[in-house]
Design a protein around this motif. Structure first.
Motif, PDB file in Angstrom:
ATOM      1  N   VAL A  92      24.877  32.986  41.014  1.00  0.00           N
ATOM      2  CA  VAL A  92      26.010  32.108  41.327  1.00  0.00           C
ATOM      3  C   VAL A  92      25.760  31.371  42.642  1.00  0.00           C
ATOM      4  CG1 VAL A  92      28.473  32.040  41.854  1.00  0.00           C
ATOM      5  CG2 VAL A  92      27.622  33.581  40.068  1.00  0.00           C
ATOM      6  N   ALA A  93      25.275  32.094  43.657  1.00  0.00           N
ATOM      7  CA  ALA A  93      25.025  31.483  44.960  1.00  0.00           C
ATOM      8  C   ALA A  93      23.957  30.401  44.871  1.00  0.00           C
ATOM      9  CB  ALA A  93      24.606  32.553  45.970  1.00  0.00           C
ATOM     10  N   VAL A  94      22.869  30.672  44.145  1.00  0.00           N
ATOM     11  CA  VAL A  94      21.802  29.686  43.984  1.00  0.00           C
ATOM     12  C   VAL A  94      22.311  28.469  43.213  1.00  0.00           C
ATOM     13  CG1 VAL A  94      19.593  29.226  42.842  1.00  0.00           C
ATOM     14  CG2 VAL A  94      19.894  31.322  44.167  1.00  0.00           C
ATOM     15  N   GLU A  95      23.039  28.717  42.129  1.00  0.00           N
ATOM     16  CA  GLU A  95      23.552  27.594  41.339  1.00  0.00           C
ATOM     17  C   GLU A  95      24.470  26.704  42.172  1.00  0.00           C
ATOM     18  OE1 GLU A  95      25.978  26.643  37.173  1.00  0.00           O
ATOM     19  OE2 GLU A  95      25.666  28.725  37.803  1.00  0.00           O
ATOM     20  N   LYS A  96      25.342  27.315  42.967  1.00  0.00           N
ATOM     21  CA  LYS A  96      26.252  26.529  43.815  1.00  0.00           C
ATOM     22  C   LYS A  96      25.479  25.728  44.853  1.00  0.00           C
ATOM     23  CE  LYS A  96      30.465  29.313  43.409  1.00  0.00           C
ATOM     24  NZ  LYS A  96      31.454  30.137  44.131  1.00  0.00           N
ATOM     25  N   GLU A 154      33.703  37.854  45.453  1.00  0.00           N
ATOM     26  CA  GLU A 154      32.971  38.269  44.254  1.00  0.00           C
ATOM     27  C   GLU A 154      31.479  37.963  44.335  1.00  0.00           C
ATOM     28  OE1 GLU A 154      35.078  36.531  40.947  1.00  0.00           O
ATOM     29  OE2 GLU A 154      36.704  37.993  41.108  1.00  0.00           O
ATOM     30  N   GLY A 155      30.994  37.812  45.571  1.00  0.00           N
ATOM     31  CA  GLY A 155      29.556  37.644  45.770  1.00  0.00           C
ATOM     32  C   GLY A 155      28.800  38.950  45.569  1.00  0.00           C
ATOM     33  N   VAL A 156      29.530  40.084  45.694  1.00  0.00           N
ATOM     34  CA  VAL A 156      28.982  41.394  45.358  1.00  0.00           C
ATOM     35  C   VAL A 156      30.026  42.137  44.526  1.00  0.00           C
ATOM     36  CG1 VAL A 156      27.543  41.505  47.436  1.00  0.00           C
ATOM     37  CG2 VAL A 156      29.822  42.542  47.468  1.00  0.00           C
ATOM     38  N   SER A 157      29.571  43.099  43.745  1.00  0.00           N
ATOM     39  CA  SER A 157      30.483  43.849  42.882  1.00  0.00           C
ATOM     40  C   SER A 157      29.749  45.055  42.316  1.00  0.00           C
ATOM     41  CB  SER A 157      30.980  42.975  41.730  1.00  0.00           C
ATOM     42  OG  SER A 157      29.887  42.567  40.917  1.00  0.00           O
ATOM     43  N   ILE A 158      30.482  45.909  41.619  1.00  0.00           N
ATOM     44  CA  ILE A 158      29.813  46.906  40.789  1.00  0.00           C
ATOM     45  C   ILE A 158      30.068  46.521  39.338  1.00  0.00           C
ATOM     46  CG2 ILE A 158      29.803  48.794  42.449  1.00  0.00           C
ATOM     47  CD1 ILE A 158      32.109  50.070  40.892  1.00  0.00           C
ATOM     48  N   ALA A 159      29.059  46.769  38.521  1.00  0.00           N
ATOM     49  CA  ALA A 159      29.119  46.376  37.116  1.00  0.00           C
ATOM     50  C   ALA A 159      30.048  47.299  36.333  1.00  0.00           C
ATOM     51  CB  ALA A 159      27.714  46.424  36.512  1.00  0.00           C
ATOM     52  N   PRO A 160      30.471  46.883  35.143  1.00  0.00           N
ATOM     53  CA  PRO A 160      31.235  47.786  34.268  1.00  0.00           C
ATOM     54  C   PRO A 160      30.444  49.066  34.012  1.00  0.00           C
ATOM     55  CG  PRO A 160      31.302  45.536  33.432  1.00  0.00           C
ATOM     56  CD  PRO A 160      30.302  45.541  34.553  1.00  0.00           C
ATOM     57  N   TYR A 161      31.160  50.108  33.609  1.00  0.00           N
ATOM     58  CA  TYR A 161      30.525  51.410  33.402  1.00  0.00           C
ATOM     59  C   TYR A 161      29.841  51.523  32.042  1.00  0.00           C
ATOM     60  CZ  TYR A 161      33.600  52.382  37.360  1.00  0.00           C
ATOM     61  OH  TYR A 161      34.247  52.327  38.564  1.00  0.00           O
TER      62      TYR A 161
END
Length: 321
Positions: free
Chosen positions: A253-257, A279-286
């Protein structure tokens, strides 16, 4: 794009960053992107020179290791636009940011998301031991390990527990590292050693050689893996059944922006800092563990996320931005 070791198929930070360029291309924003992969650190400088000669609208470099070569290239070519993933230029004495006019830094406070992963790992562990290890001992690796360590300590504090972290000590900033991002043999040995000492959750922070931890965990049985940089469930398909979660950096997302803004004539050297809040960092669904995890534990992780976003809970690391 000039990648670091591992290249665009590393199932980790190079690949995720490259996907950002592909997404911009698919959206019709940029011309078809190109990339070059180094065989060694000595290739960084010539790779950058080749991209400058190719008259690229923006050159994206991936990783802390390319910081010096990117700076030298940018200063030698002031009309060329650059973005660098995972590095912020600072004064080495004051540690104050020293931005370069034609370079945009894309960095991530991954300690915030890794904190959640550490808490989750501690709550899931049956042995009372979890582990993390790194590829190289550099800030963009240790920031994950700091957050993971603190998440475990927070679990111990609120639960009056004594879950141990193997492979990293935040206080001493000492732990276990391969020394590069290419030696999968050593990576597997590290993982096997940590598992033999009782770790039943392992978080490798090592780009492509992190997969060696997945192999060791699968072989051992009853050991869960936490992936980093991207959602491992999408890339490590043969290890989906042991993937507890992933600590995700929104590098795509950061690169695309960054390239989209540049293509539209709105380049800025203002740094992008990814956080839980933006939302630049997160944990993925389980994923496979969704029904295996205790509902109360999942609720607590969600509450911690909100506490970090609100500022009620501070997650710190010397490597944070």
């Amino acid at each position: 794009m000039v990648t670091d070791e591992g290249g665009v198929d590393d199932k980790s930070f190079n690949e995720t960053s490259w996907n950002g360029l592909l997404n911009a291309y698919d959206s019709g924003v940029i011309a078809e992107p190109k990339y070059v992969e180094p065989k060694s650190a000595s290739d960084y400088e010539p790779n950058l020179k080749n991209m400058v000669r190719d008259d690229c609208g923006m050159i994206v470099t991936v990783g802390f290791n390319l910081a010096d070569a990117t700076k030298a290239s940018a200063e030698a070519n002031p009309d060329q636009k650059y973005a660098i993933v995972d590095h912020l230029y600072v004064d080495q004495e004051t540690f104050e940011p020293t931005p370069i006019d034609n370079v945009k830094s894309l960095v991530f406070n991954t300690q915030e998301a890794a904190f959640l992963a550490g808490y989750l790992a501690a709550g899931h562990s049956e042995t009372g031991k979890v582990a993390t290890w790194g590829g190289m001992k550099i800030p963009t690796v240790t920031i994950f390990m700091d957050g993971f360590y603190d998440g475990v300590q927070h679990y111990n504090e609120v639960k009056d527990a004594d879950v141990q972290v193997l492979g990293w000590d935040k206080k001493s900033q000492d732990g276990q590292f391969v020394g590069d991002f290419s030696n999968s043999t050593v990576a597997k040995q590290l993982s096997e050693n940590l598992i033999s000492r009782g770790a039943d959750v392992v978080m490798p922070v090592a780009g492509p050689i992190g997969e060696s931890a997945a192999v060791a965990a699968k072989d051992a049985g009853d050991v869960a893996l936490i992936w980093v940089d991207t959602d491992g469930y999408k890339t490590l398909t043969e290890y989906r059944d042991i993937l507890l979660t992933s600590v995700v950096k929104g590098m795509d997302v950061a690169v695309e922006k960054a390239v989209t803004a540049t293509a539209e004539g709105n380049f800025s050297n203002e740094s992008f800092i990814g956080t839980l809040e933006n939302e630049g960092v997160s944990i993925a669904p389980y994923h496979a563990f969704e029904d295996k995890l205790d509902d109360e534990l999942k609720k607590e992780v969600d509450e911690l996320r909100q506490q970090i976003i609100s500022g009620e809970l501070k997650v710190e690391s010397d490597a944070a931005f």
